[in-house]
Design an enzyme around this catalytic site. Sequence first.
Site, PDB file in Angstrom:
ATOM      1  N   THR A 238       8.526   3.249   7.305  1.00 36.64           N
ATOM      2  CA  THR A 238       8.196   3.543   5.906  1.00 36.64           C
ATOM      3  C   THR A 238       9.075   4.663   5.369  1.00 36.64           C
ATOM      4  O   THR A 238       9.570   4.588   4.233  1.00 36.64           O
ATOM      5  CB  THR A 238       6.708   3.938   5.781  1.00 36.64           C
ATOM      6  OG1 THR A 238       5.903   2.827   6.161  1.00 36.64           O
ATOM      7  CG2 THR A 238       6.365   4.349   4.365  1.00 36.64           C
TER       8      THR A 238
ATOM      9  N   ARG B 215      15.379   3.829  -0.932  1.00 38.86           N
ATOM     10  CA  ARG B 215      15.062   3.585  -2.338  1.00 38.86           C
ATOM     11  C   ARG B 215      15.331   4.812  -3.193  1.00 38.86           C
ATOM     12  O   ARG B 215      15.598   4.700  -4.396  1.00 38.86           O
ATOM     13  CB  ARG B 215      13.600   3.152  -2.493  1.00 38.86           C
ATOM     14  CG  ARG B 215      13.298   1.781  -1.894  1.00 38.86           C
ATOM     15  CD  ARG B 215      11.961   1.229  -2.357  1.00 38.86           C
ATOM     16  NE  ARG B 215      10.835   2.031  -1.917  1.00 38.86           N
ATOM     17  CZ  ARG B 215      10.185   1.863  -0.778  1.00 38.86           C
ATOM     18  NH1 ARG B 215      10.583   0.909   0.060  1.00 38.86           N
ATOM     19  NH2 ARG B 215       9.156   2.625  -0.455  1.00 38.86           N
TER      20      ARG B 215
ATOM     21  N   SER C 201       9.596  -2.692  13.611  1.00 39.74           N
ATOM     22  CA  SER C 201       8.521  -2.716  12.615  1.00 39.74           C
ATOM     23  C   SER C 201       7.655  -3.935  12.893  1.00 39.74           C
ATOM     24  O   SER C 201       8.089  -5.072  12.689  1.00 39.74           O
ATOM     25  CB  SER C 201       9.098  -2.787  11.197  1.00 39.74           C
ATOM     26  OG  SER C 201       8.064  -2.831  10.234  1.00 39.74           O
TER      27      SER C 201
ATOM     28  N   ASN D 299       1.099  -3.746  14.364  1.00 35.19           N
ATOM     29  CA  ASN D 299       0.378  -3.160  15.499  1.00 35.19           C
ATOM     30  C   ASN D 299      -1.090  -3.572  15.518  1.00 35.19           C
ATOM     31  O   ASN D 299      -1.647  -3.893  16.569  1.00 35.19           O
ATOM     32  CB  ASN D 299       0.520  -1.628  15.427  1.00 35.19           C
ATOM     33  CG  ASN D 299       0.069  -0.946  16.690  1.00 35.19           C
ATOM     34  OD1 ASN D 299      -1.109  -0.948  17.002  1.00 35.19           O
ATOM     35  ND2 ASN D 299       0.998  -0.358  17.423  1.00 35.19           N
ATOM     36  N   CYS D 300      -1.723  -3.566  14.351  1.00 38.69           N
ATOM     37  CA  CYS D 300      -3.149  -3.874  14.280  1.00 38.69           C
ATOM     38  C   CYS D 300      -3.433  -5.356  14.507  1.00 38.69           C
ATOM     39  O   CYS D 300      -4.589  -5.744  14.693  1.00 38.69           O
ATOM     40  CB  CYS D 300      -3.716  -3.440  12.929  1.00 38.69           C
ATOM     41  SG  CYS D 300      -3.617  -1.652  12.655  1.00 38.69           S
TER      42      CYS D 300
ATOM     43  N   THR E  60       7.749  20.296  10.152  1.00 34.96           N
ATOM     44  CA  THR E  60       7.355  20.956  11.395  1.00 34.96           C
ATOM     45  C   THR E  60       7.725  22.425  11.330  1.00 34.96           C
ATOM     46  O   THR E  60       8.147  22.930  10.281  1.00 34.96           O
ATOM     47  CB  THR E  60       8.056  20.289  12.591  1.00 34.96           C
ATOM     48  OG1 THR E  60       9.460  20.597  12.536  1.00 34.96           O
ATOM     49  CG2 THR E  60       7.867  18.775  12.580  1.00 34.96           C
TER      50      THR E  60
ATOM     51  N   GLY F 243       2.864  10.260  11.371  1.00 37.09           N
ATOM     52  CA  GLY F 243       2.224   9.244  12.184  1.00 37.09           C
ATOM     53  C   GLY F 243       1.248   9.779  13.213  1.00 37.09           C
ATOM     54  O   GLY F 243       0.703  10.883  13.094  1.00 37.09           O
ATOM     55  N   ASP F 244       1.038   8.998  14.253  1.00 37.83           N
ATOM     56  CA  ASP F 244      -0.001   9.284  15.250  1.00 37.83           C
ATOM     57  C   ASP F 244       0.252  10.557  16.049  1.00 37.83           C
ATOM     58  O   ASP F 244      -0.652  11.046  16.723  1.00 37.83           O
ATOM     59  CB  ASP F 244      -0.117   8.112  16.229  1.00 37.83           C
ATOM     60  CG  ASP F 244      -0.574   6.825  15.553  1.00 37.83           C
ATOM     61  OD1 ASP F 244      -0.897   6.877  14.352  1.00 37.83           O
ATOM     62  OD2 ASP F 244      -0.600   5.780  16.218  1.00 37.83           O
TER      63      ASP F 244
ATOM     64  N   LYS G 104     -27.580  -3.753  -9.489  1.00 33.30           N
ATOM     65  CA  LYS G 104     -27.589  -2.424  -8.869  1.00 33.30           C
ATOM     66  C   LYS G 104     -26.917  -2.574  -7.506  1.00 33.30           C
ATOM     67  O   LYS G 104     -27.528  -3.012  -6.538  1.00 33.30           O
ATOM     68  CB  LYS G 104     -29.019  -1.884  -8.735  1.00 33.30           C
ATOM     69  CG  LYS G 104     -29.662  -1.526 -10.058  1.00 33.30           C
ATOM     70  CD  LYS G 104     -31.008  -0.853  -9.885  1.00 33.30           C
ATOM     71  CE  LYS G 104     -32.066  -1.856  -9.444  1.00 33.30           C
ATOM     72  NZ  LYS G 104     -33.427  -1.270  -9.464  1.00 33.30           N
TER      73      LYS G 104
END
Length: 567
Positions: free
Chosen positions: A14, A21, A38, A41-42, A272, A281-282, A433
Amino acid sequence: MKVVIIGGVAGGATAAARLRRLDEAAEIIIFERGGYVSYANCGLPYYIGGVIKDRKKLTLQTPESFQRRFRIDVRIHSEVTEILREQKQVRVRETETGREYLESYDTLVYSPGAKPIEPPFAEKNDRTFTLRSVEDTYRIDDFLNENSVRSALVIGGGFIGLEVAENLVHRGISVTLLQLENQVMAPFDYDMACILHAHMKEKGIDLRLENKVTSLKKKGDGVVAEIEGKEPVSADMALLAIGVLPETELARSAGLELGIKGAVVVDERMRTSDSSIYAVGDAVQIQNRVSKERALVPLAGPANKQGRIAADNICGIPSVYHGAQGSSVMKLFDLTAACTGLNERSAKAAGIDAASVLLFLPSHATYYPGARNLTLKVLYEKESGRILGAQAIGFEGVEKRIDVMAVAIAANMCAQDLEELDLCYAPPYSSAKDPVNMAGYVIENIRSGIVLQHEWKDMERIMREKDALLLDVQTRQEFKESHFEGAVNIPVDELRERVSELDKKKMIYVNCYSGLRSYIACRILTGLGYRCSNLAGGMRFYEVVAEGGGYDNILRYSCGIKAECEK
């Protein structure tokens, strides 16, 4: 400007696409240790289950497509082995040839992801697997295709563990799931997780909670797990899914500041401790948006947002990451479970005085065919009514409600705001409702003192109270099927005429099937001068928890979990 990115998938890929861009002239290089830059993963568990059949569908971008569309240099099978901060270089090793070289950078984006936890009790062998990459997926699928696998052990009850368990069942494999804690799915509260426990057992999974695995080894043509204080469990294969840790060895060697569990510390712009290095990320430590506590949220959504924010700042566009709420959703056979924000444990850990409400409501208008109930739990701050978190489990409309709650939490909305939300309504989709509106009404009723409530976990204490009177306002047939020991049955529609049967000096604890009729009964009793409290979630929710919590000793008879909407 030359930007080097370590790692692809959600965060790194990403960031690379956003950089291009924003800057057509930038030189952008992605180094990816594996063979895929890329990928979905899920979606990996669903390939194992045969839901996704084409291997190509798992790959979102290839080195060739990145080059063709974005003019980004993607180098797969290229592992960065060292970050030389003073020289602004990285050392790269080509995993297939062993060749090493140095590559310079102006700015570095560090996106290595997380790695599966490989516990010391687990022996490495050809029948024990983890699932994190495309290569892992193919390895498992090939093993299943080439061997006669009739049984599998899944160790760990998080997202991956449950999703793989489901997909192995789809392939006709008998699954035993071993979980160290007393519940699966840590983002959910124990009582909500009990709904998942019941559903897993119903679908044939041998769920064993509070099972501490001390050894996992290959034995003959299978594996055997030794369990502390219990009999060993054998199977043809095993999958380790006990969680992930930030993969930050490179960052540690480079001297970057690290935080909880070794995650890289970043500021709100994803920088950092080295101003030339960003991390996403993770592998990064972020802030929980609700509690403001330090957190690790290894999910694709936050990683994508962080990659974009890092790219913006690299290109001089001020962009800030405000943290994550952990909004997530999963499919468990035909059930959907979703959550966002804090649960009871995390609220308590953050020192927030919180309370919750439980609702059992149809996903859409009951007069339109196909309405199915969903369970919604909403956590709120007692003093202010601010919405802190929400969990929902059901068959349809679940993720819709949690998405609305996620927005409400991000906007610092209170219960009263939920009451006023103008949500779409048509009989096939919702009710006039909506459950989200109803959550607001219930919270405000409790906060204003219109109704008192007690929870499933209070029942053992209540049963010991001398002056407690248990009133069950279900129909006679429902009462016959399931009720608390010693409860008095007066159906709600007969309550006004029979109220004299109740002792006005006693505290009356009222229940029905879902908590709706008992709420109405409480309003009647309060109006007539009685003291009373409503059982949150009703008998239905108590039964679900009792099945997995050892509370069924105070039930007269339990008929199990009903599926129909309460009239």
